[in-house]
Design a protein around this motif. Structure first.
Motif, mmCIF file in Angstrom:
data_model
loop_
_atom_site.group_PDB
_atom_site.id
_atom_site.type_symbol
_atom_site.label_atom_id
_atom_site.label_comp_id
_atom_site.label_asym_id
_atom_site.label_seq_id
_atom_site.Cartn_x
_atom_site.Cartn_y
_atom_site.Cartn_z
ATOM 1 N N ASN A 292 38.858 -14.789 -5.937
ATOM 2 C CA ASN A 292 37.467 -14.641 -5.519
ATOM 3 C C ASN A 292 37.101 -15.808 -4.619
ATOM 4 O OD1 ASN A 292 34.625 -14.789 -5.404
ATOM 5 N ND2 ASN A 292 34.475 -13.558 -7.257
ATOM 6 N N ASN A 293 36.602 -15.542 -3.439
ATOM 7 C CA ASN A 293 36.321 -16.566 -2.452
ATOM 8 C C ASN A 293 35.262 -17.556 -2.916
ATOM 9 O OD1 ASN A 293 36.591 -17.907 -0.006
ATOM 10 N ND2 ASN A 293 34.978 -16.685 0.955
ATOM 11 N N SER A 294 34.176 -17.087 -3.552
ATOM 12 C CA SER A 294 33.130 -18.007 -3.981
ATOM 13 C C SER A 294 33.629 -18.930 -5.087
ATOM 14 C CB SER A 294 31.869 -17.263 -4.424
ATOM 15 O OG SER A 294 32.108 -16.555 -5.610
ATOM 16 N N LEU A 295 34.535 -18.428 -5.937
ATOM 17 C CA LEU A 295 35.106 -19.290 -6.965
ATOM 18 C C LEU A 295 36.008 -20.342 -6.339
ATOM 19 C CD1 LEU A 295 35.964 -16.749 -9.798
ATOM 20 C CD2 LEU A 295 33.979 -18.229 -9.607
ATOM 21 N N ASP A 296 36.808 -19.956 -5.339
ATOM 22 C CA ASP A 296 37.668 -20.913 -4.646
ATOM 23 C C ASP A 296 36.837 -21.983 -3.963
ATOM 24 O OD1 ASP A 296 39.840 -19.409 -5.457
ATOM 25 O OD2 ASP A 296 40.033 -18.354 -3.545
ATOM 26 N N THR A 297 35.742 -21.606 -3.347
ATOM 27 C CA THR A 297 34.863 -22.557 -2.670
ATOM 28 C C THR A 297 34.270 -23.533 -3.670
ATOM 29 O OG1 THR A 297 34.330 -20.893 -1.009
ATOM 30 C CG2 THR A 297 32.829 -22.765 -1.188
ATOM 31 N N THR A 298 33.828 -23.038 -4.820
ATOM 32 C CA THR A 298 33.259 -23.895 -5.860
ATOM 33 C C THR A 298 34.305 -24.859 -6.381
ATOM 34 O OG1 THR A 298 31.724 -22.160 -6.478
ATOM 35 C CG2 THR A 298 32.107 -23.881 -8.105
ATOM 36 N N LEU B 143 39.747 -38.098 -17.241
ATOM 37 C CA LEU B 143 38.437 -37.518 -16.990
ATOM 38 C C LEU B 143 38.546 -36.006 -17.097
ATOM 39 C CD1 LEU B 143 35.462 -37.640 -15.962
ATOM 40 C CD2 LEU B 143 36.420 -37.405 -13.656
ATOM 41 N N ILE B 144 37.674 -35.412 -17.929
ATOM 42 C CA ILE B 144 37.624 -33.963 -18.070
ATOM 43 C C ILE B 144 36.231 -33.507 -17.682
ATOM 44 C CG2 ILE B 144 37.741 -32.027 -19.674
ATOM 45 C CD1 ILE B 144 39.743 -33.698 -21.312
ATOM 46 N N VAL B 145 36.182 -32.549 -16.758
ATOM 47 C CA VAL B 145 34.908 -31.967 -16.321
ATOM 48 C C VAL B 145 34.957 -30.479 -16.631
ATOM 49 C CG1 VAL B 145 33.361 -31.549 -14.376
ATOM 50 C CG2 VAL B 145 34.730 -33.657 -14.445
ATOM 51 N N THR B 146 33.966 -29.990 -17.368
ATOM 52 C CA THR B 146 33.919 -28.571 -17.716
ATOM 53 C C THR B 146 32.470 -28.135 -17.876
ATOM 54 O OG1 THR B 146 34.857 -26.876 -19.147
ATOM 55 C CG2 THR B 146 34.124 -28.924 -20.217
ATOM 56 N N ALA B 147 32.283 -26.900 -18.251
ATOM 57 C CA ALA B 147 30.945 -26.354 -18.478
ATOM 58 C C ALA B 147 31.056 -25.292 -19.559
ATOM 59 C CB ALA B 147 30.388 -25.752 -17.188
ATOM 60 N N ASP B 148 29.922 -24.788 -20.013
ATOM 61 C CA ASP B 148 29.962 -23.755 -21.040
ATOM 62 C C ASP B 148 29.921 -22.350 -20.461
ATOM 63 O OD1 ASP B 148 27.333 -24.077 -20.232
ATOM 64 O OD2 ASP B 148 26.510 -23.605 -22.193
ATOM 65 N N HIS B 149 29.681 -22.225 -19.160
ATOM 66 C CA HIS B 149 29.641 -20.915 -18.519
ATOM 67 C C HIS B 149 29.656 -21.096 -17.010
ATOM 68 C CE1 HIS B 149 25.470 -21.763 -17.516
ATOM 69 N NE2 HIS B 149 25.267 -22.058 -18.785
ATOM 70 N N GLY B 150 29.871 -19.997 -16.309
ATOM 71 C CA GLY B 150 29.776 -20.005 -14.857
ATOM 72 C C GLY B 150 28.325 -19.823 -14.433
ATOM 73 N N HIS B 151 28.128 -19.491 -13.170
ATOM 74 C CA HIS B 151 26.773 -19.487 -12.623
ATOM 75 C C HIS B 151 26.709 -18.578 -11.398
ATOM 76 C CE1 HIS B 151 23.297 -21.294 -10.537
ATOM 77 N NE2 HIS B 151 22.886 -21.541 -11.754
ATOM 78 N N ILE B 152 25.552 -17.944 -11.207
ATOM 79 C CA ILE B 152 25.294 -17.206 -9.966
ATOM 80 C C ILE B 152 23.918 -17.607 -9.451
ATOM 81 C CG2 ILE B 152 26.703 -15.233 -10.673
ATOM 82 C CD1 ILE B 152 23.961 -13.687 -10.864
ATOM 83 N N LEU C 162 28.356 -10.362 -16.850
ATOM 84 C CA LEU C 162 29.789 -10.113 -16.803
ATOM 85 C C LEU C 162 30.437 -10.289 -15.435
ATOM 86 C CD1 LEU C 162 29.791 -6.973 -19.127
ATOM 87 C CD2 LEU C 162 30.191 -9.359 -19.746
ATOM 88 N N LEU C 163 29.722 -10.861 -14.467
ATOM 89 C CA LEU C 163 30.351 -11.123 -13.173
ATOM 90 C C LEU C 163 31.387 -12.238 -13.320
ATOM 91 C CD1 LEU C 163 27.309 -11.049 -10.711
ATOM 92 C CD2 LEU C 163 28.983 -9.258 -11.152
ATOM 93 N N PRO C 164 32.468 -12.181 -12.556
ATOM 94 C CA PRO C 164 33.486 -13.236 -12.657
ATOM 95 C C PRO C 164 32.898 -14.640 -12.482
ATOM 96 C CG PRO C 164 34.306 -11.431 -11.329
ATOM 97 C CD PRO C 164 32.858 -11.134 -11.611
ATOM 98 N N GLU C 165 31.927 -14.786 -11.587
ATOM 99 C CA GLU C 165 31.330 -16.103 -11.359
ATOM 100 C C GLU C 165 30.611 -16.629 -12.596
ATOM 101 O OE1 GLU C 165 31.372 -13.944 -7.392
ATOM 102 O OE2 GLU C 165 30.851 -13.440 -9.447
ATOM 103 N N GLU C 166 30.133 -15.730 -13.444
ATOM 104 C CA GLU C 166 29.452 -16.139 -14.670
ATOM 105 C C GLU C 166 30.435 -16.383 -15.807
ATOM 106 O OE1 GLU C 166 25.389 -13.792 -14.920
ATOM 107 O OE2 GLU C 166 27.030 -12.498 -14.227
#
Length: 185
Positions: free
Chosen positions: A1-7, A32-41, A171-175
């Motif tokens: 997914n292009n937007s995921l690659d860009t992010t 150093l670990i960087v993470t999140a609990d979910h994606g975003h749109i 349920l979008l891949p970005e999320e």
């Protein structure tokens, strides 16, 4: 997914820009670990769908909103109006083409709350239905529609309104994509 690659590229660049100077000044012996609990749109104004009045009339409470809850809205019906809500939902093409309406029991059977059904104490807080966005559209209340969607589209005389809002929860891949970056010395 292009937007995921860009992010991912942007995140790596930010880390490199901020960590490299630290490494050059002194030896850093840490991971150093960087993470999140979910994606975003990003929800554009035209993707904000106002819950129709005939559906609102069936509800005691709707847990929805532009900042994420509208991507997976929990709907609490007035006593005895569950069938009426379902019929009104099915009769609205904007809702049926953009959102999946499931009873809480159906959502639990599909595993949307995890491998186990919701615990007894939590179940009443979930209401009768969950509405799940199948794309970019997000359910909003009439008040949020006026504040975010209508104002940003030149209505209500407010040209300075925020044009889009961040959201998550469907349920979008970005999320569903959860960023994880690990930098080791």
């Amino acid at each position: 997914n292009n937007s995921l690659d860009t992010t991912e590229t942007a995140t790596n660049n930010i880390i490199d820009e901020n960590i490299t100077p630290c490494k050059e000044k002194e030896r850093v012996d840490a991971t150093l670990i960087v993470t999140a609990d979910h994606g975003h749109i990003t929800v554009q104004p035209e993707d904000m769908i106002e819950l129709p009045q005939d559906v609102l009339d069936c509800l005691e409470y709707a847990n929805l909103g532009v900042h994420g809850k509208g991507r997976h809205a929990y709907l609490h019906c007035r006593s005895g109006l569950q069938s009426t809500l379902q019929a009104r939902w099915r009769a609205n093409p904007k809702l049926t083409s953009n959102f999946l309406l499931l009873t809480i029991e159906e959502a639990a059977r599909y595993g949307l709350f995890g491998p186990e059904p919701p615990i007894f104490k939590v179940r009443p807080r979930m209401g009768d239905f969950v509405s799940i966005s199948m794309g970019a559209p997000t359910l909003v209340s009439p008040m949020e529609a006026a504040k975010y969607r209508d104002a940003s589209m030149g209505k209500n005389g407010n040209d300075n309104a925020t044009k889009c809002q961040g959201a998550h929860g469907s349920l979008l891949p970005e999320e569903m994509y959860i960023p994880f970056v690990m930098c080791v010395p």
